[in-house]
Design an enzyme around this catalytic site. Sequence first.
Site, PDB file in Angstrom:
ATOM      1  N   SER A  66       0.795  -1.231   0.000  1.00 28.13           N
ATOM      2  CA  SER A  66       0.000   0.000   0.000  1.00 28.13           C
ATOM      3  C   SER A  66       0.825   1.278   0.000  1.00 28.13           C
ATOM      4  CB  SER A  66      -0.938   0.017   1.213  1.00 28.13           C
ATOM      5  OG  SER A  66      -0.219   0.173   2.408  1.00 28.13           O
ATOM      6  N   LYS A 137       0.444   5.038   6.662  1.00 24.77           N
ATOM      7  CA  LYS A 137      -0.098   5.822   5.551  1.00 24.77           C
ATOM      8  C   LYS A 137       0.564   7.198   5.538  1.00 24.77           C
ATOM      9  CE  LYS A 137      -3.123   2.566   4.694  1.00 24.77           C
ATOM     10  NZ  LYS A 137      -2.929   1.665   3.527  1.00 24.77           N
TER      11      LYS A 137
END
Length: 258
Positions: A66, A137
């Site tokens: 990711s 993230k």
Amino acid sequence: MDTEAQHTERDPSSRAEEGSRSARVPDDAGRVPSWRRTALVGAVFVTFLLLLSHFVIQPFLIPSRSMEPTLQVGDRILVNKLAYRFGSEPARGDVVVFDGTGSFVREQPSGNPVTGLLHDGAAALGLAEPDETDFVKRVVGVAGDRVVCCDKDGRLTVNGAPVQEWYVKLGDRPSSVPFDIVVPPDRLWVMGDHRSQSSDSRDHLGDPGGGMVPVEKVIGRADWIAWPFGRWSTVPDTDAFAAVPAAPAGGHAAAAHG
């Protein structure tokens, strides 16, 4: 007389031998076996690492794609847990590790407490995948920001300013999901760099909290890639948000979720 003389001659040597034996016994009895010394040093070292990872720097194993290309599967990053401890807060562009309980994950997964404790210890040393509630993230929006995707040129905008996201995986669009959100106070809007492979704030727009991550849930900032050795480096900074203006003091008008 002869018998007494013989006893007299033997007594000094016997006493000397007994004395030497008694002198050796305390040394052997007080000596710590080498395996115990090794175990003790190992225990102290592991305890030091656990305390270090709990309060200062925590290794974190990257389990997914990711955050490519910035972070790759199998990378072990070092998370700076002091980055936001003394009044500083996450900024746009920071790569952060956070506990997604209540934002990305509704409930803490249950399991065997002993297995969970062993896993937590291994994860704290970067030897196992992180908990299912921990995520890494990039911060895209902070409190008061209006984050929109996308403008007529297909770019993400923050407070009306387009963002050139050079860190996004080549071939990915900024987002295949359109959205228009305003970040509430003490919250963050976060996204992965590999947008087509990242489950992030966009996927939780309809959940309680709207995909926003509470600042208090941030564990720390990912500052270094420690392993594999060939990738040893700092996590690159970005100036992608340099032209973004501060959010208006009164806040943006409420935006509709897209």
